[in-house]
Design a protein around this motif. Sequence first.
Motif, PDB file in Angstrom:
ATOM      1  N   GLU A 190       0.838  -1.214   0.000  1.00 23.85           N
ATOM      2  CA  GLU A 190       0.000   0.000   0.000  1.00 23.85           C
ATOM      3  C   GLU A 190       0.867   1.256   0.000  1.00 23.85           C
ATOM      4  O   GLU A 190       0.668   2.177  -0.791  1.00 23.85           O
ATOM      5  N   VAL A 191       1.810   1.276   0.934  1.00 28.58           N
ATOM      6  CA  VAL A 191       2.737   2.417   1.040  1.00 28.58           C
ATOM      7  C   VAL A 191       3.530   2.580  -0.263  1.00 28.58           C
ATOM      8  O   VAL A 191       3.696   3.695  -0.778  1.00 28.58           O
ATOM      9  N   ALA A 192       3.981   1.447  -0.797  1.00 31.15           N
ATOM     10  CA  ALA A 192       4.800   1.490  -2.017  1.00 31.15           C
ATOM     11  C   ALA A 192       3.999   2.071  -3.181  1.00 31.15           C
ATOM     12  O   ALA A 192       4.519   2.885  -3.959  1.00 31.15           O
ATOM     13  N   ASP A 193       2.737   1.687  -3.287  1.00 28.15           N
ATOM     14  CA  ASP A 193       1.896   2.230  -4.365  1.00 28.15           C
ATOM     15  C   ASP A 193       1.716   3.732  -4.204  1.00 28.15           C
ATOM     16  O   ASP A 193       1.795   4.483  -5.184  1.00 28.15           O
ATOM     17  N   ALA A 194       1.483   4.158  -2.958  1.00 32.14           N
ATOM     18  CA  ALA A 194       1.277   5.596  -2.699  1.00 32.14           C
ATOM     19  C   ALA A 194       2.530   6.386  -3.082  1.00 32.14           C
ATOM     20  O   ALA A 194       2.441   7.460  -3.698  1.00 32.14           O
ATOM     21  N   ILE A 200       8.111   8.820  -6.256  1.00 34.80           N
ATOM     22  CA  ILE A 200       9.246   8.519  -5.366  1.00 34.80           C
ATOM     23  C   ILE A 200       9.540   7.019  -5.460  1.00 34.80           C
ATOM     24  O   ILE A 200       8.612   6.206  -5.406  1.00 34.80           O
ATOM     25  N   THR A 201      10.808   6.681  -5.594  1.00 35.00           N
ATOM     26  CA  THR A 201      11.164   5.261  -5.618  1.00 35.00           C
ATOM     27  C   THR A 201      10.843   4.661  -4.257  1.00 35.00           C
ATOM     28  O   THR A 201      11.404   5.095  -3.244  1.00 35.00           O
ATOM     29  N   PRO A 202       9.947   3.664  -4.186  1.00 33.60           N
ATOM     30  CA  PRO A 202       9.577   3.146  -2.871  1.00 33.60           C
ATOM     31  C   PRO A 202      10.724   2.407  -2.149  1.00 33.60           C
ATOM     32  O   PRO A 202      10.934   2.618  -0.965  1.00 33.60           O
ATOM     33  N   LEU A 203      11.442   1.555  -2.895  1.00 32.91           N
ATOM     34  CA  LEU A 203      12.433   0.696  -2.237  1.00 32.91           C
ATOM     35  C   LEU A 203      13.786   0.821  -2.924  1.00 32.91           C
ATOM     36  O   LEU A 203      13.888   0.619  -4.144  1.00 32.91           O
ATOM     37  N   ALA A 204      14.823   1.116  -2.139  1.00 28.55           N
ATOM     38  CA  ALA A 204      16.174   1.218  -2.706  1.00 28.55           C
ATOM     39  C   ALA A 204      16.858  -0.147  -2.636  1.00 28.55           C
ATOM     40  O   ALA A 204      16.773  -0.847  -1.627  1.00 28.55           O
ATOM     41  N   LEU A 205      17.521  -0.491  -3.727  1.00 28.86           N
ATOM     42  CA  LEU A 205      18.337  -1.711  -3.734  1.00 28.86           C
ATOM     43  C   LEU A 205      19.648  -1.377  -4.442  1.00 28.86           C
ATOM     44  O   LEU A 205      19.667  -0.605  -5.407  1.00 28.86           O
ATOM     45  N   GLY A 206      20.730  -1.960  -3.951  1.00 25.81           N
ATOM     46  CA  GLY A 206      22.029  -1.783  -4.603  1.00 25.81           C
ATOM     47  C   GLY A 206      22.671  -3.155  -4.709  1.00 25.81           C
ATOM     48  O   GLY A 206      23.406  -3.557  -3.809  1.00 25.81           O
ATOM     49  N   ASP A 207      22.346  -3.892  -5.794  1.00 21.87           N
ATOM     50  CA  ASP A 207      22.824  -5.282  -5.867  1.00 21.87           C
ATOM     51  C   ASP A 207      23.962  -5.466  -6.874  1.00 21.87           C
ATOM     52  O   ASP A 207      24.067  -6.499  -7.523  1.00 21.87           O
ATOM     53  N   LYS A 208      24.808  -4.444  -6.940  1.00 19.13           N
ATOM     54  CA  LYS A 208      26.062  -4.589  -7.699  1.00 19.13           C
ATOM     55  C   LYS A 208      26.811  -5.798  -7.128  1.00 19.13           C
ATOM     56  O   LYS A 208      27.416  -6.574  -7.858  1.00 19.13           O
ATOM     57  N   GLU A 209      26.787  -5.918  -5.805  1.00 18.16           N
ATOM     58  CA  GLU A 209      27.243  -7.149  -5.140  1.00 18.16           C
ATOM     59  C   GLU A 209      25.950  -7.907  -4.818  1.00 18.16           C
ATOM     60  O   GLU A 209      25.140  -7.439  -4.016  1.00 18.16           O
ATOM     61  N   PRO A 210      25.748  -9.072  -5.430  1.00 18.66           N
ATOM     62  CA  PRO A 210      24.438  -9.732  -5.370  1.00 18.66           C
ATOM     63  C   PRO A 210      23.942 -10.113  -3.959  1.00 18.66           C
ATOM     64  O   PRO A 210      22.754 -10.360  -3.784  1.00 18.66           O
ATOM     65  N   TRP A 211      24.818 -10.142  -2.966  1.00 19.03           N
ATOM     66  CA  TRP A 211      24.382 -10.554  -1.630  1.00 19.03           C
ATOM     67  C   TRP A 211      23.267  -9.661  -1.081  1.00 19.03           C
ATOM     68  O   TRP A 211      22.454 -10.097  -0.268  1.00 19.03           O
TER      69      TRP A 211
END
Length: 432
Positions: A190-194, A200-211
């Motif tokens: 719900e929050v992510a859709d809003a 606004i990007t809801p969730l940040a991910l940085g998987d240059k290193e896949p872990w």
Amino acid sequence: MKKSFLLSLFLFFTLIVSACSSNSSTEEKPEGNNEEGGGDTSAPLDIFSWWTGAGEEDGLKALLALFEEKYPDVPIENAAVAGGAGTNAKAVLASRMQGDDPPATFQVHGGAELNEGWVAAGKMETLNDFYEAEGLNDKFPQDLIDMVSKDGDIYSVPVNIHRGNVLWYNKKVFEDNGLEAPTTFDEFFEVADALKAKGITPLALGDKEPWTATHLYETVLLGVLGTEDYGKLWTGELAFDDAKVVEATETFKKMLSYINDDHSSRNWQDASQLVANGEAAMNVMGDWAKGYLVNDLKLAVNEDFGYVPTPGTEGLFMVITDTFGLPKGVDNPEGVKKFLSVLASVGGQDAFNPLKGSIPARVDADVTKYDQYGKDTMVDFKAAKLAPSLAHGSAASEGFLTKVNQNINIFVTQQNTDQFTKEMISAAAELK
Ligand code: GAL
């Protein structure tokens, strides 16, 4: 005759004197060479970890400084190799260990990484006597001692407890948009859709290193399965094609539809930065992220950013513990024990952890040294059901983890649940 007798007498005494003096040089153990337990007490200690740079090294530096203050005569060297979660350090360590060139001591996660890895390979000394001599047996929670023990013997000393299942969020972004931090998956979406609707990007991910993607996935597994079924995954009692596991994979996939486009070119610090500057609203990361947000980005706990357990994991605690042991065959085992004793002490733990973002492994550390996040986490740890982290080496062997990281990396791009499930079942053959 008399002359030659005197000469022989002189030579005889010279021999005796030189024999005595060479004798005394081995028996008296001159400084810097040999003590009980053998080794060269002047040999420098190379302290091996992956704590370099942003958010990682401050705690280590404080601990090394404390050691130098206590033992100015024991030279130490910070032998850290950069790369989150040991991405590069673990490979360097493996080649040193295989070449019988162990570091004096090295960062290793309690659980499978230590026990099924270096202990099973016969590379570590037991530390039972050390624990006894230092009075440590009742200074760590039993769960933690179990994580650094195999067949009743103790093999390392925990410096900290990190929590893996933390959702960090930008307070201002949430307040400006009238949102509450989500605690369930429904609330998360719900929050992510809003947020998405507001650009606004809801969730940040940085998987240059896949872990980091594995890290996110394991928190989803824990949130969907709970501690018991989550634990059964690593013993092979719960298969990866079980309906609940597939549900978790689908939930993870849905979360991936809310991440930043440039995730594969960012590392975990870069992803935290997106949340720090308000470009993204949330990030799932272990609490070393707090060290980064506070020490490096100068943000304030509960003002600039907030924290809640990841969806579905209230009352659950994904445990990550960084520990150090005594490898077999090091030059200066007595020096290593000195380092371990500083690391195990209240002073050592309270120098390291407030900067690192973790809570102390010791039960009797000084709570006043920790910020509100640390205090809350200490309370949570005592009451929570604990779950070992897969991404950080505790739940299963390194061989399995390597395959999981590869599978997750492919899944993030292809998002094919059936294929991923098949690959996970085949990887699970590595589990005992
Ligand atoms: C973990 C480790 C933490 C932190 C993190 C990011 O595996 O336990 O102390 O360093 O990686 O590198």
